[in-house]
Design an enzyme around this catalytic site. Sequence first.
Site, short mmCIF file in Angstrom:
data_model
loop_
_atom_site.label_atom_id
_atom_site.label_comp_id
_atom_site.label_asym_id
_atom_site.label_seq_id
_atom_site.Cartn_x
_atom_site.Cartn_y
_atom_site.Cartn_z
N ARG A 70 0.85 -1.19 0.00
CA ARG A 70 0.00 0.00 0.00
C ARG A 70 0.89 1.24 0.00
O ARG A 70 1.98 1.24 0.54
CB ARG A 70 -0.90 0.01 1.23
CG ARG A 70 -2.06 -0.96 1.14
CD ARG A 70 -2.99 -0.85 2.33
NE ARG A 70 -2.39 -1.33 3.55
CZ ARG A 70 -1.83 -0.59 4.48
NH1 ARG A 70 -1.82 0.73 4.37
NH2 ARG A 70 -1.30 -1.12 5.56
N TYR A 198 -1.48 -3.48 -6.96
CA TYR A 198 -1.29 -4.20 -5.70
C TYR A 198 -2.57 -4.19 -4.84
O TYR A 198 -3.25 -3.16 -4.75
CB TYR A 198 -0.11 -3.60 -4.90
CG TYR A 198 -0.06 -4.21 -3.53
CD1 TYR A 198 0.51 -5.47 -3.36
CD2 TYR A 198 -0.65 -3.59 -2.45
CE1 TYR A 198 0.50 -6.07 -2.12
CE2 TYR A 198 -0.67 -4.19 -1.21
CZ TYR A 198 -0.09 -5.43 -1.05
OH TYR A 198 -0.12 -6.03 0.17
N LYS A 207 -9.69 -2.02 1.59
CA LYS A 207 -9.34 -0.88 2.45
C LYS A 207 -10.09 0.38 2.02
O LYS A 207 -10.53 1.16 2.85
CB LYS A 207 -7.84 -0.64 2.41
CG LYS A 207 -7.00 -1.85 2.75
CD LYS A 207 -7.26 -2.34 4.15
CE LYS A 207 -6.25 -3.41 4.56
NZ LYS A 207 -6.51 -3.90 5.92
N HIS A 227 -10.87 -2.07 11.50
CA HIS A 227 -9.80 -2.94 11.01
C HIS A 227 -9.65 -4.09 12.01
O HIS A 227 -8.68 -4.13 12.77
CB HIS A 227 -8.53 -2.10 10.90
CG HIS A 227 -7.39 -2.75 10.20
ND1 HIS A 227 -6.08 -2.38 10.41
CD2 HIS A 227 -7.34 -3.73 9.27
CE1 HIS A 227 -5.29 -3.10 9.63
NE2 HIS A 227 -6.03 -3.93 8.93
N SER A 249 -1.45 -3.55 10.68
CA SER A 249 -1.18 -4.48 9.58
C SER A 249 0.00 -5.41 9.91
O SER A 249 0.99 -4.97 10.49
CB SER A 249 -0.82 -3.69 8.32
OG SER A 249 -1.87 -2.81 8.03
N CYS A 251 0.40 -7.86 11.98
CA CYS A 251 0.70 -8.16 13.39
C CYS A 251 0.07 -9.49 13.80
O CYS A 251 -0.12 -9.74 14.99
CB CYS A 251 0.15 -7.07 14.31
SG CYS A 251 1.22 -5.67 14.46
N ASP A 276 -9.75 -9.45 8.84
CA ASP A 276 -9.21 -8.11 8.59
C ASP A 276 -10.19 -6.96 8.89
O ASP A 276 -9.76 -5.93 9.37
CB ASP A 276 -8.76 -8.01 7.12
CG ASP A 276 -7.81 -6.85 6.87
OD1 ASP A 276 -6.96 -6.57 7.74
OD2 ASP A 276 -7.93 -6.21 5.81
N ARG A 365 1.70 -12.20 -0.75
CA ARG A 365 0.35 -12.45 -0.25
C ARG A 365 -0.27 -13.70 -0.85
O ARG A 365 0.08 -14.12 -1.95
CB ARG A 365 -0.55 -11.26 -0.64
CG ARG A 365 -0.13 -9.93 -0.01
CD ARG A 365 -0.52 -9.86 1.43
NE ARG A 365 -0.09 -8.65 2.08
CZ ARG A 365 -0.82 -7.99 3.00
NH1 ARG A 365 -2.00 -8.45 3.36
NH2 ARG A 365 -0.33 -6.91 3.58
C1 OXD Z 1 -3.16 -4.47 5.59
C2 OXD Z 1 -3.79 -5.59 4.90
O1 OXD Z 1 -2.20 -3.90 5.05
O2 OXD Z 1 -4.72 -6.17 5.48
O3 OXD Z 1 -3.62 -4.12 6.69
O4 OXD Z 1 -3.41 -5.91 3.76
MN MN Z 2 -5.36 -5.18 7.26
#
Ligand code: OXD
Ligand code: MN
Length: 583
Positions: A70, A198, A207, A227, A249, A251, A276, A365
């Site tokens: 991102r 991406y 998002k 989130h 993100s 974690c 998410d 990913r």
């Molecule tokens: C993030 C994702 O970046 O979920 O939080 O991809």
């Molecule tokens: Mn996320």
Amino acid sequence: MTTSFLPLQRWVDDVASQTNPDSIYWCTGSEAEYEQLIEEMQTSGMLSALNQDHYPNCYLHLSDPTDVARVEHLTFICTQSEEEAGPNNNWMSPADGHAKIDALFEGAMRGRTMYVIPYCMGPIDSPYSRCGVEVTDSPYVVVNMKLMTRMGSAALERIERDGRFVKGQHSTGDLDPERRFIMHFPHELSIKSIGSGYGGNALLGKKCHALRIASVQAREEGWLAEHMLIMGLENPAGETHYIACAFPSACGKTNLAMLIPPDSLPGWKIWTLGDDIAWLHLDDEGRLRAINPESGYFGVVPGTNAHTNQNAFDMITHDTIFTNVARTADNEPWWEGKMVGEPAFDWQGRDFDPASGKAAHPNSRFTVAATNNPSYSKLADAPEGVPISAIVFGGRRARLAPLVYEARNWIHGVLVGASVGSETTAAAIGEVGVIRRDPMAMKPFCGYNFADYWAHWLSFPERTGKLPKIFHVNWFRQDEDGNFLWPGFGENLRVLRWIIDRCENRVGATETPVGYLPNDGDIDTSDLDISPDTMRALLSIDVEHWKTENKHFGDYLEGFGGRVPEALREEQQRVAAELEQSL
Ligand code: OXD
Ligand code: MN
């Protein structure tokens, strides 16, 4: 397929006349369509098939090396006033935002097909769901949206019924980072994104819609777009509690959402509803209920193995799109931390050479339908969602935060959420490993001024007396030598169990200025190789460190000026005063 819904048809026509695609294709969401696109992308080289004997229906996409995460510095909220977007966002006026990005969209789809993707965020028949339409020139986006959302004919029918949708306009453009922008126009319910293929920049349902635009809608309509993962914890007596957890993100939200109970906790089951995003609404009885607007996972691959996340490890052995992983000599996907096999080709398709860095990109990913997950909860499709017993915040903190603590009440919980900080990861471009403030893990995703967002959170007790308790966890506390003190992964269930026991008033706690801490021995450590001293270290509070942290947070609030809700300031000052007295 086209539509009888004129505002949609007109918008699609307008985008087409601006971007000049060679053809327009309306997506139905059928399996045949997915297969056809996968076929075409293999021919064009956008995807390659992985070893189909061991990874059936798995494919690999290698993105442009400058387009791997991102791009928060190129992400804008476009509102009339800068104050509305707040210091937490990059701002542009709607007029400037449109002008800047429209110039880049001129003719951008020439020579390409424009795909029209109607999608529904949330179960098709849920009153809490919201729809959108993404137009894109990327077939990679179409197949990812198919895995991540309920997309196609059923969504289009709902849009025609509802009469409203979020407009998402996307083109990969020329992938030049200088001509890359992700713009949000919350009051027009529209998103424009160009120059990136991406995930978070291009799969606009995620998002952009389900967090940035939805957070603004949620404030207007009285709900929360967060989130957060959503999971169910079923105890051996068959009672299930649902919790929603917000972590920055990368974690470990996906790992936690799919946790496998350790052998020492027999009879427990975990059910995944989402990994998410959670949309939280008060129901008629005043209980907070959650739906997951997504129907798939876009998860970080490195580190996934049989120990860290067996469910994810199994789920991505079939029907998965991998992005930017490495490959073994026999064409299986490979990543750091996979623990089996070895890389022959890196994420840029080159022969693997350890001197050139990691084999898989750290933000590589998997995209996979949620139904692939062995712990998938069927309630992920329930229109009414699930009742939430606890909200859990967390971050990566080497020193400050104890393993778990409970906020004293909702207002204190809002302070706990607002002060979430974490060491940065590879999910966004920028330096990795520095502490950054990430209130409610929403720093990159809140579509409006954080001060107004906290006020919105604080308004909930006026509407119900049945709010869930709020907790904070930290799986990442380290000793002086940098060793993690807590084993994490499946063992985290021990902590979640304490959280549920607190919700059910089955266990006491010790009151401290920063919240309620578990009493000695209340977190079950049987069969764990962890000493009472380590447990004490994990649950300790360093008052001096907390005072500094609290002061920094106070300074941070200053940055939001007079808009900060008084109740939040008072709560921060109350904690400061109590920390002072505790010396
Ligand atoms: C993030 C994702 O970046 O979920 O939080 O991809
Ligand atoms: Mn996320």
